[in-house]
Design a protein around this motif. Structure first.
Motif, PDB file in Angstrom:
ATOM      1  N   SER A 112       0.834  -1.211   0.000  1.00 26.73           N
ATOM      2  CA  SER A 112       0.000   0.000   0.000  1.00 26.73           C
ATOM      3  C   SER A 112       0.866   1.257   0.000  1.00 26.73           C
ATOM      4  N   ARG A 128      -4.402   1.310   1.534  1.00 30.14           N
ATOM      5  CA  ARG A 128      -4.284   0.901   2.937  1.00 30.14           C
ATOM      6  C   ARG A 128      -5.573   0.244   3.412  1.00 30.14           C
ATOM      7  N   SER A 355       1.686   2.387   7.996  1.00 27.89           N
ATOM      8  CA  SER A 355       0.762   3.515   7.849  1.00 27.89           C
ATOM      9  C   SER A 355       0.914   4.521   8.974  1.00 27.89           C
TER      10      SER A 355
END
Length: 482
Positions: A112, A128, A355
């Protein structure tokens, strides 16, 4: 038999010839330190022996895909052989190699984040969410499915939910423990079991009295019992995923990108495992085509058993390999989904850590990210998952398509031969867009409307790509002029 032998030879040649070409396009640097060495944290970043990395990657990406998908794909006839061979060489292995090596070049980042680097922040946010949800779905299905199988094998002695809890406990351990504590010890063993089972079937095909259908122009027809409802294009290309190309692989490759010792090992680990998976899928497709007499017999037997590929795999193993084959089949049918489920959750944890830039060296940090994943998975086990799972196949190939476009942008930006990714990207865009228009899970449009609609969507995506590239070129000119 001739087509089968030639197909295996072509797959092997594909590794040595096209695989080397793809490696040259990427331009490896064997002198640079890989993330496994540079960022070694003794948890996710750990240098492992290449043979071990190969077997772990093989089982990560394989699971039941090259077995169940190949059996279902064989119902279409010998055209399945062509998709396995050319899909593996030019699409799947290329997709896996670049997704793995780009992760190596970007400090082991999840797919991602890599997509975000080349396609922008909006795509990164979408990917994500998309990949984490997809991985939770995979983990959940491979939590309940094996539990039901084990419960049946043990005569319903404990009940499904006891086995769900046992498998869930294993998933938690394999997700939070360092990769060399559990996964690196179990996966090579199960990977060898899958390879031995495929090798046994291959030997049985060679020396048994079997008439494997040849690939001829007359045989390249849709042999499914209901061809109008299941046209070869695009259904076959979605049905056989892991044996040709699969977006799930891109979520798994970063796990091993954090473990390879040298960039020169990338072709063996990423390209090589996909070719190996293609060979396994080819063997299972051939076995399915002959064990029930012919393709028509396969369709008939599958229809009478609710199209249960697990039943077919068990029957094929028992008929061709005897009792030992039956034991291997049961072990594979139970172990393979579990070993896909645990790495699905581990990949989801790594995507979340990338992330939020959340260091994973401390056990407590890994638990913080893992607990919500398992809570979501356990809640999903209470729901009817059949409808959601039907969308997984399309979502999986859509993910592969996005990754191929990402690779294309990367190669274009580096002034390298981007056609190696562009051609399969365009083809898979056509496959995925046509499928969602024609399939029961999609809009259920007529073939003509779906084909023209898929073509239009593909052209629009290509136009967007050209505009994207043009914008990037303009930005480069501005930077140079300033």
């Amino acid at each position: 038999m001739i087509s089968f032998i030639v197909s295996i030879i072509v797959l092997i040649m594909g590794y040595f010839i096209y695989g080397r070409f793809v490696e040259k396009v990427f331009d490896i640097d064997s002198k640079s330190e890989t993330p496994a060495i540079r960022l070694n944290d003794n948890v996710d970043f750990i240098p492992l022996p290449t043979w071990k990395v190969f077997l772990i990657q093989f089982l990560n990406i394989a699971g039941l895909g090259p077995i169940f998908g190949a059996i279902s794909g064989a119902m279409f006839g010998p055209s399945a052989f062509l998709w396995i061979v050319f899909g593996s060489i030019f699409a799947g292995a290329t997709h896996d190699y670049f997704s793995g090596m780009l992760s190596v070049r970007h400090n082991g980042l999840s797919i991602s984040e890599i997509v975000g680097v080349y396609l922008g922040d909006k795509f990164k946010v979408f990917m994500r969410l998309f990949t984490v949800v997809l991985l939770i779905f995979v983990g959940t299905v491979f939590l309940v499915g094996p539990a039901k199988i084990i419960d049946g094998m043990t005569g319903e002695m404990w009940g499904v939910w006891i086995w769900v809890l046992i498998i869930l406990a294993y998933y938690i351990l394999s997700t939070v423990l360092p990769i060399d504590k559990l996964i690196s010890k179990l996966y090579p063993l199960f990977g060898l079991v899958m390879l031995i089972m495929a090798l046994g079937l291959g030997i049985a095909l060679f020396f048994g009295d079997y008439n494997i259908p040849e690939v001829t122009f007359n045989n390249l027809t849709n042999m499914k019992s209901n061809p109008e409802e299941n046209p070869i294009f695009p259904i076959l290309f979605i049905t056989i995923a892991c044996g040709a190309i699969s977006g799930f692989h891109a979520t798994q490759s970063p796990l091993m990108a954090r473990c390879i010792k040298n960039e020169s090992n990338g072709r063996k680990v990423f390209y090589g495992t996909m070719i190996t998976e293609g060979i396994v899928a080819l063997i299972w497709a051939a076995a399915a085509s002959v064990v029930f007499n012919d393709v028509e017999g396969l369709n008939s037997m599958m229809a009478s058993n609710n199209n249960n590929a697990a039943w077919a795999a068990n029957e094929i193993s028992l008929i061709m390999l005897g009792k030992i084959g039956g034991v291997l089949a049961l072990l594979g049918i139970v172990a393979a989904p579990i070993t896909s489920g645990d790495t699905a959750f581990r990949s989801a944890r790594l995507i979340l850590s990338d992330s939020f830039n959340f260091n994973q060296k401390k056990l407590l940090n890994r638990i913080y990210l893992s607990v919500p994943l398992f809570i979501c998975a356990f809640i999903l086990t209470q729901l009817d998952f059949a409808i959601i799972w039907r969308y997984f196949a399309w979502s999986n190939q859509t993910l592969a398509t996005v990754v191929l476009w990402t690779i294309t942008v990367y190669l274009y930006g580096k002034n390298k031969n981007y056609w190696v990714a562009l051609v399969p990207a365009v083809f898979m865009t056509m496959v995925c867009s046509t499928y969602i228009l024609i399939a029961k899970e999609g809009f259920q449009l007529s073939k003509d409307v779906s084909y023209w609609g898929g073509l239009l969507i593909t052209i629009l995506v290509c136009i967007i790509f050209i505009r994207f590239i043009h914008k990037k070129n303009q930005e480069k000119k501005i930077i140079i002029n300033t």
